[in-house]
Design a protein around this motif. Structure first.
Motif, PDB file in Angstrom:
ATOM      1  N   LYS A 171     107.738  38.420 105.611  1.00  0.00           N
ATOM      2  CA  LYS A 171     106.574  39.073 105.269  1.00  0.00           C
ATOM      3  C   LYS A 171     107.479  40.289 104.615  1.00  0.00           C
ATOM      4  N   ARG A 172     108.438  40.811 105.230  1.00  0.00           N
ATOM      5  CA  ARG A 172     109.220  41.999 104.436  1.00  0.00           C
ATOM      6  C   ARG A 172     109.704  41.665 103.035  1.00  0.00           C
ATOM      7  N   ALA A 224     110.364  38.034 109.079  1.00  0.00           N
ATOM      8  CA  ALA A 224     111.342  38.495 107.948  1.00  0.00           C
ATOM      9  C   ALA A 224     110.883  37.991 106.615  1.00  0.00           C
ATOM     10  N   PRO A 269     118.610  41.171 104.025  1.00  0.00           N
ATOM     11  CA  PRO A 269     117.137  40.933 104.104  1.00  0.00           C
ATOM     12  C   PRO A 269     116.504  39.638 103.505  1.00  0.00           C
TER      13      PRO A 269
END
Lengths: 218, 239
Positions: free
Chosen positions: B215-216, B213, B138
């Protein structure tokens, strides 16, 4: 049909001759054009010449987002219709040079940006004329910063020289295709052509990595 | 046919060619991403043979020019008994070539995830699978998106080469227009504009993906970031 070493060895001199005479020459001249033109683009944008700077930015964005092959075809097949006929090799060098100048312009810009502000201020304090400031103070430092990046683009350009085969420049790929067409054997010419590229580009990339390590050490 | 064809008459042909161009682009991009992840992970394996295989594949496909690879798959491979369909040869050549460049992007991005993140995952007793999927990837994905986008665009920009292996792509249709006596200046400019517009659309989508991506990870980006243009970086030197 199987791989024939004797055929591969037989065609090698012919391939190497065209590689030296066209592929390498196009790479060297194209890199020279790109290095100079890229610097011109970067300086036009840096000193913000009105209109010209915006036009340069638009031109760079457009060239970078469109395929090299179509640009080459445009120069080779469309320009003669407008009364300007150029030799295939000239078109190739021009096309590669302009295409990569648009990439190099950004590299130069980051190099110029990285020159400390104090250097500019010192030049002003020393009453250096603008020309001297650029030539003796800013550019020597900027170019050293970006030398590895410029080298990378030179290698990338080298690997795109086979595009010139499609505008009839008799470089390596064109020669391999001709040999294949004459003998109905494509395996050896194309394989040897690929290996010649590998043999030239891999060591150059390694050298460049070492150069980058050295320059970074300063 | 009476007289040379006009640009407007040729639009249906161009759209048909564009269909093939996009087909190869999409399939090759998928292959490229898959290969980039596999080779990128292999290249940072602790086992020497695994790393060695990855390095050889990466350096081989980066070092032997793309046009040569493409013609090799289509013209040379049949000589040893593998006749590839032209579309398949195109997908394979583009996928392998850009997959090799992409592997370096994946490797660099994973290496760029800070060391303490790995250590923290270990300290929390996460399995190595959980560590990769929940912690490392991530954070690595937003790092690789800009460089991957550059490669996507470069792959897309190479697709006019397909005309050289008999595929009826948009370039082939442009050539047919020239042979039919049409205005080649207008045609090449139109083709460049088509490529330009699609390349920008891809960049816009990738900016969206990058924002999503990030924001996660709790990093919010402004609306302006959507309209950023590409910042190309040379792909040669490994990070």
């Amino acid at each position: 049909m199987n791989w024939s070493w004797s055929f591969a060895v037989e065609i090698l001199p012919d391939l190497l001759e065209h590689f030296l005479k066209y592929t390498l020459v196009a790479t060297v001249l194209g890199t020279a054009v790109a290095a100079v033109l890229g610097l011109v683009f970067a300086m036009i944008r840096f000193v913000r010449i009105p209109v010209l700077a915006q036009a340069t930015t638009a031109f760079i964005e457009f060239v970078r987002s469109t395929p090299l092959l179509i640009q080459l075809f445009f120069l080779f097949y469309a320009l003669p219709g407008m009364g300007l006929t150029l030799s295939p090799m000239f078109v190739g060098v021009l096309g590669l040079g302009v295409h990569y100048a648009c990439y190099m312009a950004d590299v130069y810009r980051s190099g110029i940006d990285a020159v400390p502000k104090g250097q500019w201020e010192a030049s002003v304090a020393l009453q250096l004329p603008p020309r001297t400031t650029w030539q003796r103070v800013v550019l020597p430092q900027a170019v050293r910063n970006v030398l590895p990046a410029l080298g990378n683009y030179a290698i990338a350009m080298f690997k795109e020289t086979p595009f010139l085969a499609f505008i009839t420049v008799p470089e390596l790929l064109h020669t391999a295709r001709d040999i294949g067409g004459d003998t109905f054997r494509y395996l050896e010419p194309f394989t040897m052509a690929g290996l010649v590229f590998l043999a030239a580009s891999y060591p150059t990339a390694l050298l460049l990595r070492r150069l980058e390590g050295r320059l970074a050490a300063y | 046919m009476d007289g040379p064809p006009g640009l407007i008459d040729w639009i249906p042909n161009l759209l048909r060619g564009l269909g093939n161009t996009m087909l190869v682009t999409v399939l090759a991009t998928i292959l490229m991403v898959v290969l980039a992840v596999i080779l990128g992970l292999m290249a940072r394996s602790r086992r020497m043979p695994v790393r060695g295989v990855a390095r050889v594949v990466i350096e081989f496909f980066r070092g032997t020019s793309l046009p040569i690879q493409l013609l090799w798959f289509y013209f040379a491979l049949p000589m040893v008994g593998f006749q590839l369909n032209a579309i398949f040869a195109g997908v394979l050549a583009f996928g392998l070539n850009y997959g090799a460049y992409g592997a370096e992007v994946v490797r660099g991005a994973i290496n760029a995830v800070p060391r303490p993140q790995w250590e923290a995952a270990t300290a929390l007793n996460l399995s190595s699978w959980q560590r990769m999927t929940r912690v490392v990837w991530p954070q690595a994905i937003p790092l690789m998106i800009p460089a991957m986008n550059n490669l996507f665009i470069q792959l897309f920009k190479s697709t006019p080469l397909l005309f050289a292996i008999t595929i009826i792509d948009v370039m082939q249709m442009g050539e047919a227009f020239r042979f039919a006596g049409g205005n080649s200046t207008a045609m090449y400019l139109l083709l460049m504009v088509v490529y330009f517009v699609i390349a920008y659309a891809v960049t816009f989508l990738m900016n969206l993906a990058e924002a999503a991506a990030k924001k996660r990870l709790g990093q919010h980006e402004g609306v302006r970031s959507m309209f950023r243009t590409r910042k190309p970086v040379p792909q040669e030197v490994t990070p």
